[in-house]
Design an enzyme around this catalytic site. Structure first.
Site, PDB file in Angstrom:
ATOM      1  N   ARG A   1       0.963   6.832   7.583  1.00  0.00           N
ATOM      2  CA  ARG A   1      -0.021   7.160   6.315  1.00  0.00           C
ATOM      3  C   ARG A   1       0.640   7.870   4.877  1.00  0.00           C
ATOM      4  NH1 ARG A   1      -0.567   1.906   6.892  1.00  0.00           N
ATOM      5  NH2 ARG A   1      -2.606   1.120   6.745  1.00  0.00           N
TER       6      ARG A   1
ATOM      7  N   HIS B   1       6.151   1.776   1.317  1.00  0.00           N
ATOM      8  CA  HIS B   1       5.426   0.561   1.683  1.00  0.00           C
ATOM      9  C   HIS B   1       5.730  -0.697   3.079  1.00  0.00           C
ATOM     10  CE1 HIS B   1       0.776   1.254   3.585  1.00  0.00           C
ATOM     11  NE2 HIS B   1       1.822   0.901   4.468  1.00  0.00           N
TER      12      HIS B   1
END
Length: 329
Positions: free
Chosen positions: A232, A279
């Site tokens: 993350r 992402h």
């Protein structure tokens, strides 16, 4: 288990495509809800099992207002948003294992791309440049690689790195031994980081990992080392990393960033030595078949009153699976 009809439970899926992908499950009635519109108008007030949309913010006030809700099942491996917002009366499960193959192959791809200079070669070969610039670069073979995280994703990355003949070190929150050997404790990072050529972040985001790769962490990495982040964005201190990149001391390959999405004018876009992907980790052709198989099994478990997999928070469930297995698509 209670439902709108005797022996039937109501399961909410984010759209009609997911209902088709999962297919019929005995004793289950599937309904569509995007977790953002009026649940009364959507006719989902009887939902007991909810799957929020993938990579889209749910309105947790609406979700928590469902009177019969018992389970929230994310389509993501990360669950930091859900765990901060889902009612404690509800069992929260994540999609453990669903994204491991896709994300781990991207992690290896990012490391290879940076070490072998592929972004620079693409830039040099651009339509307006056309420059042939051969040079000697580092191979992934013989690199000292540290993987931070020894859960499903970290294990998948380790498995994919082994054929590349790397010297592999693994770190998790606590020290232990498993089938691949020794896993070091996070407390050992200060001693381990100076010995690594590549550091791959593959841990969950929680209070102990938020900002883990801070100025001290990055300073401990040797000159020219590569940081790969498929965890993350908030695991890395972006400002601290920017300073290292602008000093041309470290390289980075980042699939996740903080903030995300990265603003158009953010200095990370133009920083030297960085490769950015938006992402992409789990969002591949493998995602939906694997997620559908996982959901089908999980929903069937719920309807039968069996132990759910991948429980991360909420009321305790009877029994506890020793490992999480993803059913074949």
């Amino acid at each position: 288990m209670a439902g709108t009809e005797a022996g039937t439970v109501v399961v909410s899926l984010p759209d009609r495509r997911w209902i088709d992908l999962v297919g019929p499950v005995p004793a289950v009635r599937a309904v569509v809800w995007d977790a953002g519109s009026d649940p009364r108008r959507a006719g989902v007030l009887d939902a007991e099992f909810l799957v929020p949309p993938y990579m889209k913010q749910a309105d947790w006030s609406l979700v928590n207002g469902l009177p019969r809700l018992r389970v929230v099942q994310t389509l993501t491996a990360g669950y930091e948003d859900a765990i901060a917002n889902v009612s404690p009366r509800v069992t929260l499960c994540n999609a453990a294992g669903v994204h491991d193959a896709s994300t781990s192959e991207l992690a290896v791809g990012l490391a290879l791309a940076q070490l072998r200079g592929i972004p620079a070669a693409v830039h040099a070969a651009g339509a307006e440049r056309g420059r042939w610039q051969p040079r000697t670069l580092r191979s992934l073979a013989d690199r000292r690689v540290l993987v931070v995280g020894a859960g499903g994703l970290g294990t998948a990355i380790a498995a994919r790195l082994e054929p590349f003949e790397v010297s592999l070190t693994r770190v998790a929150s606590r020290a232990r031994d498993d089938g691949r050997g020794h896993v070091h404790a996070a407390a050992e990072l200060p001693a381990l980081l100076p010995e690594q050529d590549v550091v791959v972040l593959a841990c969950l985001l929680n209070e102990s990992t938020r900002g883990l790769a801070d100025a001290r962490f990055l300073a401990a990495m040797p000159d020219g080392a590569l940081l790969v982040n498929v965890a993350r964005g908030a695991v890395v201190d972006t400002d601290a990393l920017l300073r290292e990149l602008c000093d041309r001391r470290l390289l980075a390959a980042l699939d996740v960033v903080e903030p995300e999405p990265l603003p158009d004018d953010h200095p990370l876009w133009s920083a030297p030595g960085v490769l950015l992907t938006p992402h992409l980790g789990g969002n591949t052709s493998a995602f939906k078949p694997r997620a559908a198989a996982f959901l089908r099994d999980q929903i069937a478990r719920f309807a039968a009153g069996d132990t759910l997999q991948a429980i991360v928070a909420g009321p305790p469930a009877p029994g506890s699976p020793s490992e999480i297995a993803i059913p074949a698509p």
